[in-house]
Motif scaffolding. Sequence first.
Motif, PDB file in Angstrom:
ATOM      1  N   GLU A  87       0.815  -1.211   0.000  1.00 42.09           N
ATOM      2  CA  GLU A  87       0.000   0.000   0.000  1.00 42.09           C
ATOM      3  C   GLU A  87       0.852   1.266   0.000  1.00 42.09           C
ATOM      4  O   GLU A  87       0.458   2.282  -0.584  1.00 42.09           O
ATOM      5  CB  GLU A  87      -0.908   0.028   1.234  1.00 42.09           C
ATOM      6  N   LYS A 123      -2.142 -14.872  -0.749  1.00 39.63           N
ATOM      7  CA  LYS A 123      -3.473 -15.134  -1.311  1.00 39.63           C
ATOM      8  C   LYS A 123      -4.359 -15.884  -0.328  1.00 39.63           C
ATOM      9  O   LYS A 123      -5.584 -15.657  -0.284  1.00 39.63           O
ATOM     10  CB  LYS A 123      -3.337 -15.920  -2.617  1.00 39.63           C
ATOM     11  N   TYR A 160      -5.571 -12.897   2.060  1.00 36.12           N
ATOM     12  CA  TYR A 160      -6.385 -11.801   1.519  1.00 36.12           C
ATOM     13  C   TYR A 160      -7.268 -12.208   0.339  1.00 36.12           C
ATOM     14  O   TYR A 160      -8.033 -11.385  -0.171  1.00 36.12           O
ATOM     15  CB  TYR A 160      -5.472 -10.645   1.087  1.00 36.12           C
ATOM     16  N   LEU A 189      -0.205  -8.389  -6.263  1.00 42.41           N
ATOM     17  CA  LEU A 189      -0.450  -7.342  -7.269  1.00 42.41           C
ATOM     18  C   LEU A 189      -1.925  -6.942  -7.298  1.00 42.41           C
ATOM     19  O   LEU A 189      -2.260  -5.759  -7.418  1.00 42.41           O
ATOM     20  CB  LEU A 189      -0.004  -7.804  -8.647  1.00 42.41           C
ATOM     21  N   GLN A 190      -2.814  -7.918  -7.197  1.00 40.14           N
ATOM     22  CA  GLN A 190      -4.249  -7.608  -7.157  1.00 40.14           C
ATOM     23  C   GLN A 190      -4.560  -6.747  -5.930  1.00 40.14           C
ATOM     24  O   GLN A 190      -5.345  -5.803  -6.005  1.00 40.14           O
ATOM     25  CB  GLN A 190      -5.070  -8.897  -7.128  1.00 40.14           C
ATOM     26  N   TYR A 191      -3.938  -7.079  -4.808  1.00 42.90           N
ATOM     27  CA  TYR A 191      -4.152  -6.303  -3.572  1.00 42.90           C
ATOM     28  C   TYR A 191      -3.671  -4.872  -3.764  1.00 42.90           C
ATOM     29  O   TYR A 191      -4.330  -3.922  -3.356  1.00 42.90           O
ATOM     30  CB  TYR A 191      -3.412  -6.956  -2.412  1.00 42.90           C
ATOM     31  N   ARG A 192      -2.487  -4.711  -4.383  1.00 43.67           N
ATOM     32  CA  ARG A 192      -1.935  -3.366  -4.588  1.00 43.67           C
ATOM     33  C   ARG A 192      -2.873  -2.522  -5.457  1.00 43.67           C
ATOM     34  O   ARG A 192      -3.128  -1.348  -5.128  1.00 43.67           O
ATOM     35  CB  ARG A 192      -0.556  -3.447  -5.216  1.00 43.67           C
ATOM     36  N   PHE A 193      -3.376  -3.067  -6.538  1.00 43.52           N
ATOM     37  CA  PHE A 193      -4.251  -2.305  -7.430  1.00 43.52           C
ATOM     38  C   PHE A 193      -5.587  -1.995  -6.761  1.00 43.52           C
ATOM     39  O   PHE A 193      -6.171  -0.930  -6.963  1.00 43.52           O
ATOM     40  CB  PHE A 193      -4.469  -3.046  -8.739  1.00 43.52           C
ATOM     41  N   LYS A 194      -6.060  -2.918  -5.926  1.00 39.20           N
ATOM     42  CA  LYS A 194      -7.329  -2.702  -5.230  1.00 39.20           C
ATOM     43  C   LYS A 194      -7.157  -1.644  -4.138  1.00 39.20           C
ATOM     44  O   LYS A 194      -8.052  -0.833  -3.910  1.00 39.20           O
ATOM     45  CB  LYS A 194      -7.835  -4.001  -4.618  1.00 39.20           C
ATOM     46  N   LEU A 206      -6.443 -12.536  -2.535  1.00 38.08           N
ATOM     47  CA  LEU A 206      -5.944 -11.790  -3.691  1.00 38.08           C
ATOM     48  C   LEU A 206      -4.439 -12.022  -3.792  1.00 38.08           C
ATOM     49  O   LEU A 206      -3.775 -12.258  -2.788  1.00 38.08           O
ATOM     50  CB  LEU A 206      -6.182 -10.277  -3.529  1.00 38.08           C
ATOM     51  N   THR A 207      -3.900 -11.954  -5.013  1.00 35.18           N
ATOM     52  CA  THR A 207      -2.452 -11.976  -5.143  1.00 35.18           C
ATOM     53  C   THR A 207      -1.917 -10.620  -4.670  1.00 35.18           C
ATOM     54  O   THR A 207      -2.671  -9.640  -4.565  1.00 35.18           O
ATOM     55  CB  THR A 207      -2.027 -12.199  -6.599  1.00 35.18           C
TER      56      THR A 207
END
Length: 286
Positions: free
Chosen positions: A246, A272, A275, A280-285, A277-278
């Motif tokens: 983040e 994963k 959360y 990268l998915q977490y970062r974008f979200k 999420l991977t």
Amino acid sequence: MSAGFDPISFHGSTLIWNNRHQTNQPAISFYHWHQCCELLLVYGGNGTVVLNNQTYPIRKGMLFIFQPFEIHKVFAKATDEHPYDRTVVHVNHLRLEPYLFAFPKRQELFNRLCYSRSMERAFDLGERFEAVRQCMEDYERFAHTDRGATQEEIAIFMLRLLSVMEDILPEKNSSSSAHWRREEYSEKIMSWIEHNYMENDILDKLAEELHLTRSYVSRRFRKETGSTLSEYLIAKRINVAAHLLESTSSSVESIAHQIGFQNVSHFISSFKKTYLLTPLQYRFKA
């Protein structure tokens, strides 16, 4: 319901401040404990708090102080007519103690609230509620800013709060003969991991630090927390990873190595699981 260990990730902070929050939705209630102190101030609502084998009402003006590793349950009966309104603060008691060093009376009071078995920790504030409410609201204005994270502001907040607590505590509780809660091995372990979670061979180093065998360290940690040392270490590393995803632009590979994962694939799969999420998915979200 069974009890569960609920670790609080401070990321080097002294306080984790949860802003005043109101809800009319019922929440799942379960017995749990943290590795830190928890303050709960109730502005309104109905329900019960189970603490130290006693049941207390949830209502306006109640202040609860949960000691490290103290099993408790908060059951709020939130409805549209009676929403549950509260502020929750988690305190890294080990980091806070030096902040109070210059104020021995307040430091001794904090230590009794945090460690004493005989100290009352469920308070009906009565006419002192407004003083505590004002103390909370004054700090909450900048709790999530750089100013709120300074030793000065945290010390001022705690000194104000402890001054009110001193006024409402029964005289008999000022006795120095209180029975102090024994520090658990798991507290020592978590305190060490807080500063060394990125190390390799954690179990070996912990055993050497505590002058215990590897197997005894593992058994005591599981007995006291209900979690394995490996599970706690991974949870700690994953929480730090989420913070780094983040707040920085570091690559997934770089973060994995920073927090102690030798294998990036293991880091991604562990993240994963936590959360869903991977990284990268977490970062974008986020």
